[in-house]
Design an enzyme around this catalytic site. Structure first.
Site, PDB file in Angstrom:
ATOM      1  N   HIS A 135      34.566  40.488   0.032  1.00 45.34           N
ATOM      2  CA  HIS A 135      34.554  39.046   0.301  1.00 45.34           C
ATOM      3  C   HIS A 135      33.160  38.583   0.741  1.00 45.34           C
ATOM      4  O   HIS A 135      32.630  37.598   0.229  1.00 45.34           O
ATOM      5  CB  HIS A 135      35.600  38.721   1.381  1.00 45.34           C
ATOM      6  N   GLU A 136      32.558  39.310   1.684  1.00 45.59           N
ATOM      7  CA  GLU A 136      31.240  38.899   2.192  1.00 45.59           C
ATOM      8  C   GLU A 136      30.175  39.014   1.101  1.00 45.59           C
ATOM      9  O   GLU A 136      29.310  38.142   0.964  1.00 45.59           O
ATOM     10  CB  GLU A 136      30.852  39.745   3.417  1.00 45.59           C
ATOM     11  N   HIS A 139      30.274  36.088  -1.215  1.00 51.31           N
ATOM     12  CA  HIS A 139      29.569  34.893  -0.715  1.00 51.31           C
ATOM     13  C   HIS A 139      28.088  34.946  -1.128  1.00 51.31           C
ATOM     14  O   HIS A 139      27.508  33.941  -1.540  1.00 51.31           O
ATOM     15  CB  HIS A 139      29.613  34.834   0.820  1.00 51.31           C
ATOM     16  N   GLU A 198      35.263  29.633   0.495  1.00 51.34           N
ATOM     17  CA  GLU A 198      36.109  30.717   1.001  1.00 51.34           C
ATOM     18  C   GLU A 198      37.047  31.238  -0.080  1.00 51.34           C
ATOM     19  O   GLU A 198      37.181  32.442  -0.293  1.00 51.34           O
ATOM     20  CB  GLU A 198      36.923  30.233   2.208  1.00 51.34           C
TER      21      GLU A 198
HETATM   22 ZN    ZN Z   1      34.107  33.975   3.922  1.00 50.76          ZN
END
Ligand code: ZN
Length: 265
Positions: A135-136, A139, A198
């Site tokens: 997830h990070e 981003h 997100e």
């Molecule tokens: Zn996030």
């Protein structure tokens, strides 16, 4: 008149600076050069490392490095497959575990990843840790910091160059950057990633972790544990910037088949 000039410049910049996010194809406004953003990220990252306790060698720090390296290989493979290798050409991956009870994690533009020990119990196992790291990293690959900085930048500085802003208003520019990188939360008051970003990082992260050999079905379970944690306000930066709710988990369920197609047993 001055405003009109800024608006016109803004329009010109936006026409020339509209990019597409890998995997989702969403159009985004990127005004700042990724090289400059990465340079700023590196400064913030080095400052962070010099003022926090990095765990050099133990079982968990090895897990972080091992999982991180596998995801980095998957990202490289994915970007190559899509003809986007150039956009991560300058990446120099680093994966650190930091001794800190805060529930947090981030990846800076350029590939500097930090996991806080406080998030490990919620990760539960390697698959759960891969959910957070995927997830990070998503981003960063989706240039979400650059996108947020670009939006703030236009408001604060108009159309002047980043290097000019840095030399004229170093403090203000640096604070804006730290907020965009997601590390300034405790000091500066965080500006969370948007819901769109997100959701996008969830979706892209699922595919990256699956390609790296981790089971994306761990993602809904991880976010359920995060959600259960939200009653307990023990200094969780991650929770304040990553609200976990039924809608988020439902979205992740929706994108599971896309990721499972890449999952190598
Ligand atoms: Zn996030």
């Amino acid at each position: 008149m001055k405003n009109l000039i800024f608006i016109l410049l803004g329009v010109i910049l936006s026409i020339s600076s509209c990019k597409k996010v890998p995997l989702t194809g969403r159009k985004q406004l990127i005004l700042l050069s990724e090289t400059e953003v990465r340079g700023m990220a590196l400064t913030s990252y080095n400052e962070f490392l010099s003022t926090n306790k990095v765990i050099s060698v133990n079982k968990d720090s090895e897990r972080v490095k091992n999982i991180g390296n596998k995801i980095a290989v998957a990202v490289t493979e994915y970007m190559k497959m899509k003809g986007l290798s150039e956009s991560i050409a300058g990446y120099k991956w680093e994966f650190n575990l930091v001794e800190d009870k805060t529930v947090n994690a981030w990846c800076m533009p350029g590939g500097k990843v930090v996991i806080y020990t406080g998030i490990l119990p919620i990760c539960a196992d390697d698959n759960g840790l891969a959910v957070v790291m995927g997830h990070e990293i998503a981003h960063a690959i989706a240039q979400h910091s650059n996108e947020r900085m670009s939006q703030q930048y236009v408001q604060q500085f108009g159309a002047i160059g980043l290097n000019v802003a840095l030399s004229q208003q170093p403090q203000q520019t640096r604070e804006m950057a730290n907020q965009a990188f997601g590390i300034g939360s405790t000091v500066l008051g965080t500006l969370p990633f948007s819901r769109t970003q997100e959701s996008e990082a969830d979706r892209i992260g699922l595919t990256f972790m699956a390609m790296a050999g981790f089971d994306p079905k761990a993602a809904p379970e991880f976010w359920k544990r995060m959600s259960a944690q939200s009653g307990n306000k023990s200094g969780s930066d991650f929770l304040s910037t990553h609200p976990s709710d039924a809608k988020r988990i439902a979205n992740i369920q929706k994108y599971l088949p896309e990721a499972l197609a890449y999952y190598k047993k």
